[in-house]
Design an enzyme around this catalytic site. Structure first.
Site, PDB file in Angstrom:
ATOM      1  N   ASN A  19       0.908  -1.094  -0.016  1.00  0.00           N
ATOM      2  CA  ASN A  19       0.025   0.022   0.026  1.00  0.00           C
ATOM      3  C   ASN A  19       0.901   1.299  -0.009  1.00  0.00           C
ATOM      4  O   ASN A  19       1.591   1.505   0.908  1.00  0.00           O
ATOM      5  CB  ASN A  19      -0.915   0.102   1.150  1.00  0.00           C
ATOM      6  N   ARG A  45      -2.634  -1.930  -3.054  1.00  0.00           N
ATOM      7  CA  ARG A  45      -3.991  -1.429  -3.100  1.00  0.00           C
ATOM      8  C   ARG A  45      -3.851  -0.272  -3.926  1.00  0.00           C
ATOM      9  O   ARG A  45      -2.984   0.522  -3.776  1.00  0.00           O
ATOM     10  CB  ARG A  45      -4.115  -1.013  -1.521  1.00  0.00           C
ATOM     11  N   HIS A 104     -13.515   2.663   0.354  1.00  0.00           N
ATOM     12  CA  HIS A 104     -13.373   1.612   1.351  1.00  0.00           C
ATOM     13  C   HIS A 104     -14.008   0.483   0.918  1.00  0.00           C
ATOM     14  O   HIS A 104     -14.559  -0.336   1.692  1.00  0.00           O
ATOM     15  CB  HIS A 104     -14.271   1.941   2.512  1.00  0.00           C
ATOM     16  N   HIS A 160     -18.174   1.247   8.051  1.00  0.00           N
ATOM     17  CA  HIS A 160     -16.699   1.243   8.126  1.00  0.00           C
ATOM     18  C   HIS A 160     -16.462   2.625   8.845  1.00  0.00           C
ATOM     19  O   HIS A 160     -16.721   3.731   8.491  1.00  0.00           O
ATOM     20  CB  HIS A 160     -16.110   1.386   6.898  1.00  0.00           C
ATOM     21  N   ASN A 217     -11.155   6.977  10.837  1.00  0.00           N
ATOM     22  CA  ASN A 217     -10.789   8.544  10.649  1.00  0.00           C
ATOM     23  C   ASN A 217     -11.350   8.770   9.536  1.00  0.00           C
ATOM     24  O   ASN A 217     -12.119   9.932   9.726  1.00  0.00           O
ATOM     25  CB  ASN A 217      -9.475   8.582  10.263  1.00  0.00           C
ATOM     26  N   GLY A 218     -11.583   7.986   8.639  1.00  0.00           N
ATOM     27  CA  GLY A 218     -12.588   8.242   7.361  1.00  0.00           C
ATOM     28  C   GLY A 218     -13.676   7.179   7.689  1.00  0.00           C
ATOM     29  O   GLY A 218     -13.471   6.131   7.969  1.00  0.00           O
ATOM     30  N   ARG A 245     -13.034  15.694   7.920  1.00  0.00           N
ATOM     31  CA  ARG A 245     -13.730  15.849   6.858  1.00  0.00           C
ATOM     32  C   ARG A 245     -15.271  16.260   7.217  1.00  0.00           C
ATOM     33  O   ARG A 245     -15.865  15.389   8.031  1.00  0.00           O
ATOM     34  CB  ARG A 245     -13.901  14.591   5.845  1.00  0.00           C
ATOM     35  N   ARG A 294     -11.208   8.930  20.437  1.00  0.00           N
ATOM     36  CA  ARG A 294     -11.038   8.854  21.717  1.00  0.00           C
ATOM     37  C   ARG A 294     -10.687  10.045  22.863  1.00  0.00           C
ATOM     38  O   ARG A 294     -11.071  10.277  23.780  1.00  0.00           O
ATOM     39  CB  ARG A 294      -9.574   7.933  22.014  1.00  0.00           C
ATOM     40  N   GLU A 296      -8.306  -5.499   5.015  1.00  0.00           N
ATOM     41  CA  GLU A 296      -8.327  -5.419   3.554  1.00  0.00           C
ATOM     42  C   GLU A 296      -7.135  -5.802   2.866  1.00  0.00           C
ATOM     43  O   GLU A 296      -7.114  -6.428   1.868  1.00  0.00           O
ATOM     44  CB  GLU A 296      -8.164  -3.706   3.319  1.00  0.00           C
TER      45      GLU A 296
HETATM   46  P1  ADP Z   1      -8.292   5.015   9.419  1.00  0.00           P
HETATM   47  O1  ADP Z   1      -9.374   5.948   8.702  1.00  0.00           O
HETATM   48  O2  ADP Z   1      -6.931   6.162   9.508  1.00  0.00           O
HETATM   49  O3  ADP Z   1      -7.681   3.629   9.149  1.00  0.00           O
HETATM   50  P2  ADP Z   1      -9.099   3.714  11.790  1.00  0.00           P
HETATM   51  O4  ADP Z   1      -9.979   2.944  11.171  1.00  0.00           O
HETATM   52  O5  ADP Z   1      -7.619   3.436  12.321  1.00  0.00           O
HETATM   53  O6  ADP Z   1      -8.709   5.091  10.907  1.00  0.00           O
HETATM   54  O7  ADP Z   1      -9.712   4.507  12.928  1.00  0.00           O
HETATM   55  C1  ADP Z   1      -9.183   5.653  13.838  1.00  0.00           C
HETATM   56  C2  ADP Z   1     -10.225   6.149  14.808  1.00  0.00           C
HETATM   57  O8  ADP Z   1     -10.386   4.950  15.417  1.00  0.00           O
HETATM   58  C3  ADP Z   1      -9.556   7.103  15.746  1.00  0.00           C
HETATM   59  O9  ADP Z   1     -10.622   8.081  16.022  1.00  0.00           O
HETATM   60  C4  ADP Z   1      -9.375   6.342  17.243  1.00  0.00           C
HETATM   61  O10 ADP Z   1      -9.983   7.296  18.136  1.00  0.00           O
HETATM   62  C5  ADP Z   1     -10.653   5.475  16.942  1.00  0.00           C
HETATM   63  N1  ADP Z   1     -10.010   4.078  17.563  1.00  0.00           N
HETATM   64  C6  ADP Z   1      -8.823   3.239  17.322  1.00  0.00           C
HETATM   65  N2  ADP Z   1      -8.573   2.538  18.173  1.00  0.00           N
HETATM   66  C7  ADP Z   1      -9.483   2.524  19.015  1.00  0.00           C
HETATM   67  C8  ADP Z   1      -9.509   1.862  20.450  1.00  0.00           C
HETATM   68  N3  ADP Z   1      -8.835   0.800  20.751  1.00  0.00           N
HETATM   69  N4  ADP Z   1     -10.431   2.448  21.372  1.00  0.00           N
HETATM   70  C9  ADP Z   1     -11.375   3.360  20.948  1.00  0.00           C
HETATM   71  N5  ADP Z   1     -11.100   4.192  19.606  1.00  0.00           N
HETATM   72  C10 ADP Z   1     -10.144   3.569  18.922  1.00  0.00           C
END
Ligand code: ADP
Length: 400
Positions: free
Chosen positions: A7, A90, A179, A207, A210-211, A240, A284, A384
């Site tokens: 990736n 990817r 996604h 899904h 972050n996104g 976003r 978080r 993925e």
């Molecule tokens: P990306 O879109 O960058 O792949 P992720 O799927 O890793 O993002 O998600 C990131 C989000 O998930 C962050 O806002 C984070 O707060 C939340 N997150 C990740 N791990 C945990 C956890 N163990 N407990 C609570 N929230 C989490």
């Protein structure tokens, strides 16, 4: 068979090497700061983690460094380069050309290049990664797996925007959705868990990371999804905005004396959870701030849950029912409070959450609905990379 999944980002390259027989990760890592000072984090699961400072001038250098690590005496898991059967890449945007994964040849590279204007930030690094692997691993089959491919089954009512039709025909302005690999992976897993005829299943996949994007999956095919022409549309996300009244763009440009591109940057980078709360884009941090009485952090979380819930309702209408609601990605997999806000009160559509299971679901795939719930609420960790590896292995076997 071993498959390397790659990736490539603009200055990074993530990789995972899979043993396809065991479906296990043999090694994974990330090359960071390519073209700058360079650092590689290389992990051999359950054995060791290495951090290597290494200058990498370009992505080909990074690929060579990964190969060196995979073959290294201390860091290695392979005996020779010949132990890698294929590389799966990817690729974010496949436009309307790719509805599935493909073996890469010159025509495929040209078609991916033709999609660059649709994903100017994402497709160029993918192309660089593919070319780097082809150069360093001469003769090893390369496969492209597209984020948009799964959503190519959407019907025109879902993907055409109500703009002059000419913009679709001439400029390919339409909903593509993103996604896709994640939505496909978790919906396929959900279908396995539910059993029965997969052609009859109606699944809504969330899904949430972050996104974030939501998809409606009917009989294994995506029929609608919340992200659109770009990954900016849909629910509000970390930074976003998600969907806003499009007239706001020109209003802000005029009032704030910004270019349209500046306003788009604001919508991409300074909006969503960060923009509403003023605290953070990370869920978080927002939970912590909310616990300390921060009202705007609470508003951001409520707005996110509200937007996701609205999409679940819309897609239940689109599907005429729902057999399973699936949560995945960082927030979907880990944030019980957010799952409760979204799905705690969906009994009208036959989905009843078991609050005890939701609060402490345990690791891996979990059913967090009550025994009496008509439909299932499932928590499915996305993977993925595994799906990219599986597609790659299948295509290589077919082309052997
Ligand atoms: P990306 O879109 O960058 O792949 P992720 O799927 O890793 O993002 O998600 C990131 C989000 O998930 C962050 O806002 C984070 O707060 C939340 N997150 C990740 N791990 C945990 C956890 N163990 N407990 C609570 N929230 C989490």
């Amino acid at each position: 068979m071993n498959v390397l999944v790659v990736n490539a980002g603009s200055s990074s390259l993530k990789y995972q090497l899979f043993d396809m027989e065991k479906r296990e990760v043999m090694a994974r890592g990330v090359c960071e700061r390519i073209g700058l000072d360079g650092k590689i984090k290389h992990v051999i699961p359950s054995r060791r983690e290495f951090v290597v400072e290494k200058t990498m001038d370009d992505h080909a250098d990074a690929v060579q460094a990964v190969i060196d690590l995979l073959l290294g005496e201390e860091t290695g898991v392979l005996r020779s380069l010949g132990d890698i059967a294929a590389v799966g890449h990817r690729v974010v945007h496949g436009g309307e050309t790719f509805a599935g994964s493909v073996c890469i040849n010159d025509d495929v590279l040209t078609a991916v290049e033709d999609c660059v204007h649709l994903a100017p930030l994402h497709n160029p690094p993918s192309l660089v990664g593919i070319r780097a692997c082809a150069r360093v691993m001469d003769g090893v089959k390369q496969v492209a797996v597209f984020d948009t491919a799964f959503h190519q089954t959407m019907p025109p009512v879902a993907y055409i925007y109500a703009l002059p039709y000419d913009y679709y025909e001439r400029l390919h302005v339409r909903r593509y959705g993103f996604h896709g690999t994640s939505h496909r992976y978790v919906s396929e897993r959900a279908a396995k868990i539910l059993g029965g005829d997969p052609k009859k299943l109606k699944i809504i996949t969330c899904h949430l990371g972050n996104g974030s994007s939501i998809a409606a999956v009917k009989g294994g095919q995506s029929v609608d999804t919340s992200m659109g022409f770009t990954p900016l549309e849909g629910v509000p996300m970390g930074t976003r905005s998600g969907t806003v009244d499009p007239a706001i763009l020109s209003f802000l440009a005029k009032e704030e004396n910004l270019s349209l591109s500046d306003v788009t940057d604001v919508l991409n980078q300074n909006s969503g959870m960060l923009g509403i709360s003023g605290v953070s884009s990370d869920f978080r941090d927002l939970e912590d701030a909310t616990a300390n009485g921060n009202e705007r952090a609470e508003l951001a979380l409520s707005m996110f849950a509200y937007a996701v819930k609205k999409h679940v309702g819309m897609y239940a209408a689109v599907l005429n029912g729902v057999d399973a609601l699936v949560f995945t990605a960082g927030v979907g997999e880990n944030n019980a409070g957010m799952r409760r806000r979204i799905a705690g009160e969906l009994t009208y559509m036959g989905l009843e959450m078991d609050e005890v299971k939701n609060s402490d679901p345990g690791p891996g795939e979990q059913d967090i609905s009550t025994a009496g719930s008509r439909g299932r609420i499932l928590l499915i960790p996305t993977n993925e990379e595994l799906l990219i590896a599986l597609d790659t292995a299948e295509i290589v076997r077919k082309n052997a």
